[in-house]
Design a protein around this motif. Structure first.
Motif, mmCIF file in Angstrom:
data_model
loop_
_atom_site.group_PDB
_atom_site.id
_atom_site.type_symbol
_atom_site.label_atom_id
_atom_site.label_comp_id
_atom_site.label_asym_id
_atom_site.label_seq_id
_atom_site.Cartn_x
_atom_site.Cartn_y
_atom_site.Cartn_z
ATOM 1 N N ASN A 103 0.825 -1.211 0.000
ATOM 2 C CA ASN A 103 0.000 0.000 0.000
ATOM 3 C C ASN A 103 0.853 1.252 0.000
ATOM 4 O O ASN A 103 0.383 2.339 -0.329
ATOM 5 N N GLY A 104 2.099 1.110 0.374
ATOM 6 C CA GLY A 104 3.003 2.250 0.421
ATOM 7 C C GLY A 104 4.147 1.980 1.367
ATOM 8 O O GLY A 104 4.062 1.106 2.241
ATOM 9 N N ASP A 118 1.478 5.143 -11.658
ATOM 10 C CA ASP A 118 2.100 5.810 -10.528
ATOM 11 C C ASP A 118 2.596 4.780 -9.522
ATOM 12 O O ASP A 118 1.820 3.977 -8.995
ATOM 13 N N SER A 139 4.824 5.919 -7.041
ATOM 14 C CA SER A 139 5.526 6.766 -6.074
ATOM 15 C C SER A 139 5.219 6.400 -4.625
ATOM 16 O O SER A 139 5.921 6.841 -3.721
ATOM 17 N N ARG A 140 4.171 5.608 -4.386
ATOM 18 C CA ARG A 140 3.881 5.229 -3.006
ATOM 19 C C ARG A 140 4.972 4.336 -2.416
ATOM 20 O O ARG A 140 5.033 4.152 -1.201
ATOM 21 N N HIS A 141 5.829 3.792 -3.266
ATOM 22 C CA HIS A 141 6.869 2.885 -2.790
ATOM 23 C C HIS A 141 8.160 3.611 -2.397
ATOM 24 O O HIS A 141 9.155 2.963 -2.072
ATOM 25 N N GLU A 194 9.868 7.718 -0.827
ATOM 26 C CA GLU A 194 9.616 9.033 -0.257
ATOM 27 C C GLU A 194 10.268 10.110 -1.123
ATOM 28 O O GLU A 194 11.176 9.847 -1.893
#
Length: 478
Positions: A142-143, A310, A312-314, A316
């Motif tokens: 989820n991130g 996308d 980018s959740r993986h 920072e």
């Protein structure tokens, strides 16, 4: 399935067409590939031809399929160079599946983190599936904030290594090794660093070769039916739908003498080298000049990027990206190879803390660097050593790494501006690489030669990242 018999291909085509018609009559939605083969840049028929004419490539493909249950498009494109592919697969298999400091699900999650830094959804999706198969917790996907603190702490190292490795210091290493909770061991950190650099550089290769998702993967298929004016599904699967081939051939004929000019420059440089050798002061000046000029080489514009899902959740700080090694107003000391080299320092450190990996990496670096068929386009019996070294050293120059025994004046003679733009984009901002850039350099060369260039770029980048990380770890240890 790679079919090596023309009769079998025709039978397969007819069978596929009939099966498709019958299934559609039953109301079944038929997925079809979005792309023509494993690469957007290279005609599929050239890639599949490799397995027909090279028994070694065919054998490697079969072994890879037996071990993994799949043959990914990266391997198919690397199949132009079976010797390298064998070394690459052996190294990757060891990193992901053999005994090592990190658990299997940690390894795949680190691969996801590394690939995500360059928005490489192809590699992210590949390792999301592998992560789940080895028992990884779906909540982590989820991130990054859903992953354990230990992996979250790796985010800063991932970010700096991917985009500005020269900023890495022993303080970053100390932060990971001396954390009050969830600290890393030296062996675990070495494993993580090798995985991060492996997947940063593999993202470069993926974008640089225009690798497309497999038909069963996200972004690899569509259910939209073909119109009557288009090819049938079997034609697309066999690469007959590429309408750009004729245009590509025409453009290649418009470039005359490109290879001959390059060969003549190599000959002249060798003669100058034989006549007199530049002083150490002049060599240092030429390095600084080339380093400065590399900052003037612009990467592709953002609007030319291939849009990807996308991811980018993986990671920072998505705004953090590549910046030139030494911009105006900043001073970062040059990394001198005689002070810390892979051969004399990095190799032994990796091998000591993660046995056998140093050897595997060294073989892979050497394979990419020394690989040659003594050809340039249509010319045979050509010594390409000078050109390969110029490409490798130019990449390290962009990362601020200097070889005292190399004359950096050779780079401008051998690498033209369009090639430099391609190199810088693929190595530093690979997600911005476009087909137009791929086609704009070395237009008379074979696709297999361009794939070899991409192997050089990938390995040179990985070694540059590793040198900065291993030097920082060595500084911490001493």
């Amino acid at each position: 399935i790679i079919v090596s018999n023309n009769v079998s291909i025709r039978v397969l085509n007819v069978t596929m067409c009939f099966c498709t018609l019958n299934l559609q009559d039953l109301g079944v939605r038929i997925p079809r590939p979005l792309g023509n083969g494993p690469s957007r840049f290279i005609p599929e028929k050239e890639i599949l031809q490799v397995s027909k004419v090279d028994p070694r490539a065919q054998s490697i493909f079969e072994d890879a399929f037996a071990a993994l249950g799949r043959l990914d498009n990266i391997s198919l494109v690397m199949g132009f160079h079976p010797q390298y592919l064998e070394s690459f697969l052996r190294t990757q298999h060891y990193l992901l599946q053999m005994d090592g400091p990190l658990s299997l699900h940690y390894r795949h999650y680190i691969g996801i983190m590394a690939a995500a830094r360059h928005q490489c959804s192809y590699l992210v999706n590949l390792h999301v599936n592998d992560f789940l198969q080895v028992g990884g917790d779906p909540k982590w996907l989820n991130g990054l904030d859903g992953a354990p603190q230990k992996l979250q702490a790796l985010g800063e190292l991932n970010k700096i290594l991917a985009h500005r490795p020269w900023l890495l210091t022993k303080a970053h290493i100390e932060h990971l090794l001396k954390a009050e909770e969830h600290s890393w061991s030296l062996a675990e950190l070495i494993h993580a660093v090798v995985l991060l650099t492996h997947y940063h550089s593999l993202a470069s290769f993926t974008f640089g070769c225009g690798i497309t998702p497999e038909i069963h993967s996200d972004g690899g298929h569509t259910f939209r039916p073909l119109s009557l004016s288009q090819y049938c599904v079997c034609d697309i699967a066999n690469g007959n739908g590429n309408g750009n081939d004729l245009e590509e051939r025409r453009s290649s004929h418009q470039v005359s003498g490109e290879v001959e000019v390059l060969m003549e420059r190599m000959k002249q440089l060798q003669e100058c080298r034989d006549e007199e050798e530049a002083s150490q002061e002049e060599m240092a000046t030429r390095f600084e000049r080339e380093k400065t000029e590399s900052m003037l080489v612009a990467t592709a514009e953002d609007e030319e990027c291939v849009q990807s899902r996308d991811v980018s959740r993986h990671f920072e700080d998505p705004s953090y990206g590549y910046k030139d090694f030494s911009r105006r107003g900043e001073h970062v000391p040059t990394f001198r190879v005689q002070d810390y080299s892979w051969e004399d320092h990095g190799y032994s450190l990796v091998n000591r803390l993660y046995p056998d990996v140093g050897q595997l990496l060294d073989e892979k670096f050497q394979m990419a660097y020394n690989l040659t068929y003594n050809t340039m386009a249509m010319h045979k019996d050509v010594d390409t050593t000078m050109l390969r070294r110029a490409i490798w050293n130019y990449i390290h120059c962009m990362f601020g790494i200097r070889y005292d025994d190399y004359d950096y004046g050779e780079i401008n003679q051998l690498l033209d501006r369009s090639f430099k733009v391609y190199i810088k984009t693929m190595v530093c901002s690979p997600e911005k690489t476009t087909k137009r850039m791929y086609e704009s350099f070395w237009r008379q060369f074979q696709h297999s030669e361009k794939v070899h260039v991409n192997l050089l770029l990938m390995e040179a980048r990985m070694q540059a990242e590793l040198l900065y990380a291993l030097r920082a770890i060595t500084c911490y240890m001493t």
